[in-house]
Design a protein around this motif. Structure first.
Motif, PDB file in Angstrom:
ATOM      1  N   LYS A  19       0.540  11.527   1.650  1.00  0.00           N
ATOM      2  CA  LYS A  19      -0.074  11.167   0.375  1.00  0.00           C
ATOM      3  C   LYS A  19       0.912  11.105  -0.774  1.00  0.00           C
ATOM      4  CE  LYS A  19      -4.738  12.400   1.450  1.00  0.00           C
ATOM      5  NZ  LYS A  19      -5.744  13.406   1.332  1.00  0.00           N
ATOM      6  N   SER A  20       2.127  11.519  -0.557  1.00  0.00           N
ATOM      7  CA  SER A  20       3.121  11.403  -1.632  1.00  0.00           C
ATOM      8  C   SER A  20       3.977  10.173  -1.377  1.00  0.00           C
ATOM      9  CB  SER A  20       4.003  12.648  -1.694  1.00  0.00           C
ATOM     10  OG  SER A  20       4.925  12.670  -0.619  1.00  0.00           O
ATOM     11  N   ILE A  21       4.529   9.623  -2.439  1.00  0.00           N
ATOM     12  CA  ILE A  21       5.402   8.451  -2.306  1.00  0.00           C
ATOM     13  C   ILE A  21       6.559   8.764  -1.364  1.00  0.00           C
ATOM     14  CG2 ILE A  21       7.127   7.107  -3.589  1.00  0.00           C
ATOM     15  CD1 ILE A  21       4.389   5.962  -3.896  1.00  0.00           C
ATOM     16  N   THR A  22       7.139   9.942  -1.496  1.00  0.00           N
ATOM     17  CA  THR A  22       8.272  10.319  -0.643  1.00  0.00           C
ATOM     18  C   THR A  22       7.886  10.307   0.826  1.00  0.00           C
ATOM     19  OG1 THR A  22       9.166  11.683  -2.419  1.00  0.00           O
ATOM     20  CG2 THR A  22       9.993  12.122  -0.201  1.00  0.00           C
ATOM     21  N   GLU A  23       6.742  10.909   1.154  1.00  0.00           N
ATOM     22  CA  GLU A  23       6.289  10.941   2.548  1.00  0.00           C
ATOM     23  C   GLU A  23       5.949   9.545   3.060  1.00  0.00           C
ATOM     24  OE1 GLU A  23       2.995  13.587   1.990  1.00  0.00           O
ATOM     25  OE2 GLU A  23       4.111  15.316   2.720  1.00  0.00           O
ATOM     26  N   ILE A  24       5.354   8.729   2.213  1.00  0.00           N
ATOM     27  CA  ILE A  24       4.976   7.377   2.622  1.00  0.00           C
ATOM     28  C   ILE A  24       6.225   6.525   2.835  1.00  0.00           C
ATOM     29  CG2 ILE A  24       3.806   5.259   1.863  1.00  0.00           C
ATOM     30  CD1 ILE A  24       1.687   7.176   0.562  1.00  0.00           C
ATOM     31  N   ARG A  44      -3.606   5.596  11.928  1.00  0.00           N
ATOM     32  CA  ARG A  44      -3.195   6.474  10.827  1.00  0.00           C
ATOM     33  C   ARG A  44      -2.383   5.711   9.791  1.00  0.00           C
ATOM     34  NH1 ARG A  44      -1.668  11.749  14.524  1.00  0.00           N
ATOM     35  NH2 ARG A  44      -3.817  12.152  15.145  1.00  0.00           N
ATOM     36  N   THR A  45      -1.596   4.765  10.245  1.00  0.00           N
ATOM     37  CA  THR A  45      -0.824   3.952   9.305  1.00  0.00           C
ATOM     38  C   THR A  45      -1.752   3.056   8.495  1.00  0.00           C
ATOM     39  OG1 THR A  45       1.079   4.037  10.791  1.00  0.00           O
ATOM     40  CG2 THR A  45       1.114   2.350   9.081  1.00  0.00           C
ATOM     41  N   VAL A  46      -2.782   2.516   9.121  1.00  0.00           N
ATOM     42  CA  VAL A  46      -3.766   1.713   8.383  1.00  0.00           C
ATOM     43  C   VAL A  46      -4.461   2.582   7.333  1.00  0.00           C
ATOM     44  CG1 VAL A  46      -5.953   0.443   8.559  1.00  0.00           C
ATOM     45  CG2 VAL A  46      -4.118   0.014  10.210  1.00  0.00           C
ATOM     46  N   LEU A  47      -4.829   3.802   7.688  1.00  0.00           N
ATOM     47  CA  LEU A  47      -5.457   4.708   6.717  1.00  0.00           C
ATOM     48  C   LEU A  47      -4.495   5.019   5.571  1.00  0.00           C
ATOM     49  CD1 LEU A  47      -7.370   7.191   9.045  1.00  0.00           C
ATOM     50  CD2 LEU A  47      -8.346   5.466   7.525  1.00  0.00           C
ATOM     51  N   THR A  48      -3.228   5.164   5.892  1.00  0.00           N
ATOM     52  CA  THR A  48      -2.230   5.397   4.849  1.00  0.00           C
ATOM     53  C   THR A  48      -2.149   4.185   3.930  1.00  0.00           C
ATOM     54  OG1 THR A  48      -0.987   6.838   6.344  1.00  0.00           O
ATOM     55  CG2 THR A  48       0.180   6.032   4.395  1.00  0.00           C
ATOM     56  N   ARG A  72      -4.248   4.138  -4.519  1.00  0.00           N
ATOM     57  CA  ARG A  72      -3.370   4.720  -5.542  1.00  0.00           C
ATOM     58  C   ARG A  72      -2.742   3.623  -6.406  1.00  0.00           C
ATOM     59  NH1 ARG A  72      -1.806  10.138  -5.405  1.00  0.00           N
ATOM     60  NH2 ARG A  72      -1.031   9.525  -7.465  1.00  0.00           N
ATOM     61  N   ALA A  73      -2.390   2.505  -5.813  1.00  0.00           N
ATOM     62  CA  ALA A  73      -1.833   1.391  -6.589  1.00  0.00           C
ATOM     63  C   ALA A  73      -2.874   0.880  -7.593  1.00  0.00           C
ATOM     64  CB  ALA A  73      -1.380   0.264  -5.666  1.00  0.00           C
ATOM     65  N   TRP A  99       3.666   2.289  -5.961  1.00  0.00           N
ATOM     66  CA  TRP A  99       2.615   2.348  -4.939  1.00  0.00           C
ATOM     67  C   TRP A  99       2.441   0.994  -4.255  1.00  0.00           C
ATOM     68  CZ3 TRP A  99       0.928   6.569  -2.784  1.00  0.00           C
ATOM     69  CH2 TRP A  99       0.958   7.777  -3.488  1.00  0.00           C
ATOM     70  N   ALA A 100       2.498  -0.085  -5.033  1.00  0.00           N
ATOM     71  CA  ALA A 100       2.354  -1.428  -4.461  1.00  0.00           C
ATOM     72  C   ALA A 100       3.501  -1.734  -3.502  1.00  0.00           C
ATOM     73  CB  ALA A 100       2.285  -2.472  -5.575  1.00  0.00           C
ATOM     74  N   GLU A 101       4.712  -1.351  -3.868  1.00  0.00           N
ATOM     75  CA  GLU A 101       5.868  -1.555  -2.993  1.00  0.00           C
ATOM     76  C   GLU A 101       5.701  -0.772  -1.687  1.00  0.00           C
ATOM     77  OE1 GLU A 101      10.623  -0.490  -2.872  1.00  0.00           O
ATOM     78  OE2 GLU A 101       9.603  -0.523  -4.794  1.00  0.00           O
ATOM     79  N   SER A 102       5.187   0.440  -1.790  1.00  0.00           N
ATOM     80  CA  SER A 102       4.953   1.248  -0.586  1.00  0.00           C
ATOM     81  C   SER A 102       3.904   0.597   0.305  1.00  0.00           C
ATOM     82  CB  SER A 102       4.516   2.659  -0.975  1.00  0.00           C
ATOM     83  OG  SER A 102       5.568   3.321  -1.626  1.00  0.00           O
ATOM     84  N   PHE A 103       2.869   0.028  -0.311  1.00  0.00           N
ATOM     85  CA  PHE A 103       1.843  -0.682   0.448  1.00  0.00           C
ATOM     86  C   PHE A 103       2.459  -1.853   1.208  1.00  0.00           C
ATOM     87  CE2 PHE A 103      -1.138  -4.154   0.944  1.00  0.00           C
ATOM     88  CZ  PHE A 103      -2.204  -3.532   1.558  1.00  0.00           C
TER      89      PHE A 103
END
Length: 114
Positions: free
Chosen positions: A41-46, A67-71, A78-79, A90-94
């Motif tokens: 749930k954190s940017i670092t973990e994602i 699990r990746t889809v849920l992430t 969050r984005a 958040w958008a970049e992580s998505f």
């Protein structure tokens, strides 16, 4: 099925199913555990997950894919809730998770054409 149900994400980022009847199912308890104790749930973990997925040498196991889809769902949420630089992060992580899953879906094809 649970993603189609209305979900609630509280200020502590805990995810729950709003429909009490649906939330009482045994599979809902597993969904709750995955959403609240397993997915990052954190940017670092994602970002760490995206990095691992981008270099994963084979097709993901079904549960890792799910699990990746849920992430991705959580990251999109969050984005949508963020503004400015945080929204971009958040958008970049998505997008990075999307690319990793796209690579996973195309993996057998990529291997055959290489």
């Amino acid at each position: 099925m649970f993603l189609l149900a209305e979900l609630d994400i509280d200020k502590g980022q805990r995810i729950s199913i709003k429909d009490e009847e649906l939330a009482s199912l045994r599979k809902a308890a597993k969904f709750d555990t995955i959403c609240n104790e397993i997915i990052p749930k954190s940017i670092t973990e994602i970002r760490r997950l995206s990095s691992r997925l981008s270099s994963y040498p084979r097709v993901l196991k079904k549960e890792d894919f799910e699990r990746t889809v849920l992430t991705m769902v959580y990251t999109a949420y969050r984005a949508a809730q963020s503004q400015g630089h945080q929204k971009d992060t958040w958008a970049e992580s998505f997008v990075n998770l999307y690319k990793a899953l796209k690579h996973d879906l195309m993996f057998p094809y990529n291997k055959e054409t290489s």
